[in-house]
Design an enzyme around this catalytic site. Structure first.
Site, PDB file in Angstrom:
ATOM      1  N   THR A   1       5.403  10.007   9.686  1.00 46.27           N
ATOM      2  CA  THR A   1       6.056   8.692   9.655  1.00 46.27           C
ATOM      3  C   THR A   1       5.898   8.024   8.291  1.00 46.27           C
ATOM      4  O   THR A   1       6.644   7.105   7.963  1.00 46.27           O
ATOM      5  CB  THR A   1       5.484   7.742  10.739  1.00 46.27           C
ATOM      6  OG1 THR A   1       4.113   7.471  10.451  1.00 46.27           O
ATOM      7  CG2 THR A   1       5.600   8.360  12.115  1.00 46.27           C
ATOM      8  N   CYS A  43       0.590  11.865   8.075  1.00 43.32           N
ATOM      9  CA  CYS A  43       1.462  11.491   9.189  1.00 43.32           C
ATOM     10  C   CYS A  43       2.913  11.500   8.730  1.00 43.32           C
ATOM     11  O   CYS A  43       3.252  10.839   7.741  1.00 43.32           O
ATOM     12  CB  CYS A  43       1.102  10.095   9.706  1.00 43.32           C
ATOM     13  SG  CYS A  43       2.097   9.623  11.131  1.00 43.32           S
ATOM     14  N   GLU A  93      -7.196   8.209   6.444  1.00 38.39           N
ATOM     15  CA  GLU A  93      -6.093   8.950   7.077  1.00 38.39           C
ATOM     16  C   GLU A  93      -5.319   9.777   6.048  1.00 38.39           C
ATOM     17  O   GLU A  93      -4.754  10.811   6.374  1.00 38.39           O
ATOM     18  CB  GLU A  93      -5.150   7.987   7.801  1.00 38.39           C
ATOM     19  CG  GLU A  93      -4.050   8.703   8.561  1.00 38.39           C
ATOM     20  CD  GLU A  93      -3.125   7.749   9.314  1.00 38.39           C
ATOM     21  OE1 GLU A  93      -1.912   7.962   9.258  1.00 38.39           O
ATOM     22  OE2 GLU A  93      -3.621   6.808   9.954  1.00 38.39           O
ATOM     23  N   ARG A  95       0.835  -1.199   0.000  1.00 42.53           N
ATOM     24  CA  ARG A  95       0.000   0.000   0.000  1.00 42.53           C
ATOM     25  C   ARG A  95       0.869   1.248   0.000  1.00 42.53           C
ATOM     26  O   ARG A  95       1.978   1.260   0.539  1.00 42.53           O
ATOM     27  CB  ARG A  95      -0.953   0.026   1.189  1.00 42.53           C
ATOM     28  CG  ARG A  95      -0.314   0.105   2.563  1.00 42.53           C
ATOM     29  CD  ARG A  95      -0.163   1.528   3.090  1.00 42.53           C
ATOM     30  NE  ARG A  95       0.154   1.540   4.515  1.00 42.53           N
ATOM     31  CZ  ARG A  95       0.883   2.468   5.116  1.00 42.53           C
ATOM     32  NH1 ARG A  95       1.410   3.469   4.432  1.00 42.53           N
ATOM     33  NH2 ARG A  95       1.120   2.422   6.410  1.00 42.53           N
ATOM     34  N   ARG A 144       4.078   0.480   2.430  1.00 40.66           N
ATOM     35  CA  ARG A 144       4.250  -0.695   3.286  1.00 40.66           C
ATOM     36  C   ARG A 144       4.039  -1.919   2.411  1.00 40.66           C
ATOM     37  O   ARG A 144       2.927  -2.188   1.955  1.00 40.66           O
ATOM     38  CB  ARG A 144       3.256  -0.672   4.436  1.00 40.66           C
ATOM     39  CG  ARG A 144       3.469  -1.793   5.428  1.00 40.66           C
ATOM     40  CD  ARG A 144       2.639  -1.618   6.719  1.00 40.66           C
ATOM     41  NE  ARG A 144       3.035  -2.657   7.665  1.00 40.66           N
ATOM     42  CZ  ARG A 144       2.519  -3.889   7.674  1.00 40.66           C
ATOM     43  NH1 ARG A 144       1.569  -4.226   6.815  1.00 40.66           N
ATOM     44  NH2 ARG A 144       2.940  -4.782   8.545  1.00 40.66           N
ATOM     45  N   ARG A 161       5.472  -8.431  12.459  1.00 40.57           N
ATOM     46  CA  ARG A 161       4.312  -8.262  13.334  1.00 40.57           C
ATOM     47  C   ARG A 161       3.586  -9.598  13.422  1.00 40.57           C
ATOM     48  O   ARG A 161       3.708 -10.421  12.526  1.00 40.57           O
ATOM     49  CB  ARG A 161       3.296  -7.273  12.736  1.00 40.57           C
ATOM     50  CG  ARG A 161       3.744  -5.838  12.652  1.00 40.57           C
ATOM     51  CD  ARG A 161       2.632  -5.022  12.013  1.00 40.57           C
ATOM     52  NE  ARG A 161       2.991  -3.619  11.865  1.00 40.57           N
ATOM     53  CZ  ARG A 161       2.248  -2.728  11.220  1.00 40.57           C
ATOM     54  NH1 ARG A 161       1.133  -3.104  10.630  1.00 40.57           N
ATOM     55  NH2 ARG A 161       2.613  -1.478  11.136  1.00 40.57           N
ATOM     56  N   GLU A 204      -1.490  -4.417  13.884  1.00 41.83           N
ATOM     57  CA  GLU A 204      -0.344  -3.772  14.517  1.00 41.83           C
ATOM     58  C   GLU A 204      -0.098  -4.258  15.933  1.00 41.83           C
ATOM     59  O   GLU A 204       1.018  -4.473  16.346  1.00 41.83           O
ATOM     60  CB  GLU A 204      -0.582  -2.260  14.525  1.00 41.83           C
ATOM     61  CG  GLU A 204       0.696  -1.489  14.552  1.00 41.83           C
ATOM     62  CD  GLU A 204       0.608  -0.196  13.777  1.00 41.83           C
ATOM     63  OE1 GLU A 204       1.379   0.694  14.114  1.00 41.83           O
ATOM     64  OE2 GLU A 204      -0.237  -0.069  12.878  1.00 41.83           O
ATOM     65  N   ARG A 235      -5.408   6.108  -0.158  1.00 40.35           N
ATOM     66  CA  ARG A 235      -4.600   4.939   0.188  1.00 40.35           C
ATOM     67  C   ARG A 235      -4.811   3.955  -0.954  1.00 40.35           C
ATOM     68  O   ARG A 235      -5.938   3.511  -1.181  1.00 40.35           O
ATOM     69  CB  ARG A 235      -5.074   4.309   1.499  1.00 40.35           C
ATOM     70  CG  ARG A 235      -4.534   4.997   2.744  1.00 40.35           C
ATOM     71  CD  ARG A 235      -3.170   4.437   3.114  1.00 40.35           C
ATOM     72  NE  ARG A 235      -2.503   5.264   4.113  1.00 40.35           N
ATOM     73  CZ  ARG A 235      -2.429   4.947   5.398  1.00 40.35           C
ATOM     74  NH1 ARG A 235      -3.002   3.853   5.847  1.00 40.35           N
ATOM     75  NH2 ARG A 235      -1.759   5.721   6.220  1.00 40.35           N
TER      76      ARG A 235
END
Length: 355
Positions: A265, A263, A211, A112, A272, A302, A307, A215
């Site tokens: 980050t 964000c 967000e 993504r 990802r 993970r 998460e 996406r």
């Protein structure tokens, strides 16, 4: 206007470290041009909650420029880049060498990225009109998709219950009620201007105005990472071409910070790239050791329930660790090579432990 320097509840966050009173005072009276965003709105999560690691969001591309005294040092620390670093994007799937090896127990692959259209705010700051404008551009863009990308756009507002349930069953639906996103300003006017696109095979998805403005997700069963990346690259190009043709606007691409996301980050590639893979040998050898090995390979392991869902048996979600400072091709390559390395080592551990 942001007023006086606040108490930052997340005392161990990057905001607490980098948003000093001196820096706050330098930017506290600025309101950004695109959305009227402020430093107080940007830091809302770190001010309100005590559990943030990062704690800051941008309300528009201007935020990264106008509030640079705060954002720059924070981004440099998080991503491990220098103050003079520049970012290079590369979505050329032909440069990917090899693939996940045959026989590796990879269940599924998912890549993504996020994208933002210039001239519109990012989710924490976007105005109602801008959000609806992004949705309109996307609803039209997806009509131009052909071949395996062709599919349908489902707006969240006024969604039929049967469609909603199907999207839930497919794990495609994003929902409201996340406290972080709410405090950050991302759930204003819910659900207006938001929606989900997917192609017929359900291997290519776009979330609109979650967000991030966009996406974009490519996924399928099995370990054909190269194929998943190729579909992603073609899909992003199709979206970008359509938006450009209709509005004259490009994606926000910053020389220093790559593709702009809400964000910090996610700056850079915003990518990802992950696989779900069985690693029984490594599990026997020790999960802490697996984590340390992934760190060496620039990967992030993970459990397979998201998460913070913990570990289920010996299936792991393995993804690229970095976002900024590497190109998309480099990060996908690292993930392919790293997973192949882990699987080779896993087989050795299985022999060692007579599994």
């Amino acid at each position: 206007m942001s007023g006086e320097f606040p108490v930052i509840q997340s005392a161990h966050s990057l905001v607490a470290k980098h948003v000093t009173k001196e820096r706050w005072d330098r930017v506290k009276d600025i309101e950004t041009k695109t959305c009227g965003f402020t430093i107080a709105k940007a830091c809302a999560c770190a001010i309100e909650f005590d559990n943030q690691h990062c704690g800051i969001y941008a309300g528009d591309w201007d935020s990264y420029k106008d509030f640079a005294p705060v954002f720059d040092p924070l981004i440099q620390e998080y991503h491990g880049i220098s103050s003079t670093a520049v970012h290079t994007s590369d979505m050329d799937f032909n440069k990917i060498q090899g693939n996940i090896v045959d026989g590796a127990p990879v269940h599924s692959t998912r890549i993504r990225v996020g994208r933002s259209i210039d001239g519109f705010g990012l989710s924490p700051g976007i105005t109602k009109e801008q959000r609806v404008g992004v949705e309109k551009l996307m609803a039209n863009a997806v009509q131009t998709f052909s071949g395996e990308l062709a599919g349908k756009y489902y707006p969240l507002a006024g969604m039929q219950e049967s469609i909603r349930q199907q999207l839930v069953d497919d794990h495609f639906l994003f929902v409201s009620g996340d406290r972080n996103l709410t405090v950050a300003g991302m759930e204003r006017d819910w659900p207006e201007g938001r929606g989900i696109f997917h192609n017929e095979k359900k291997t290519f998805l776009i979330w609109v105005n979650e967000e991030d403005q966009l996406r974009i997700i490519s996924m399928q069963m099995g370990g054909d990472v190269r194929g998943v990346f190729e579909r992603l690259a073609k899909g992003i190009k199709a979206v970008g071409d359509s938006v450009k043709q209709e509005s004259g606007k490009d994606f926000c691409l910053d020389a220093k910070y790559g593709y702009i996301h809400s964000c910090p980050t996610n700056l850079g590639t915003g990518m990802r790239a992950s696989v779900h893979v069985d690693l029984p040998g490594w599990t026997q050898h020790g999960v802490a050791k697996l984590q340390a090995r992934c760190e060496e390979l620039h990967l992030q392991p993970r459990g397979t329930r998201g998460e913070s869902g913990g570990q289920t048996g010996f299936t792991y979600d393995i993804s690229n660790k970095h976002r900024l400072g590497y190109s998309e091709v480099q990060l996908v390559q690292k993930m392919i090579d790293g997973v192949n390395t882990l699987w080779k080592e896993d087989q050795e551990f299985q022999k060692k432990y007579n599994m």
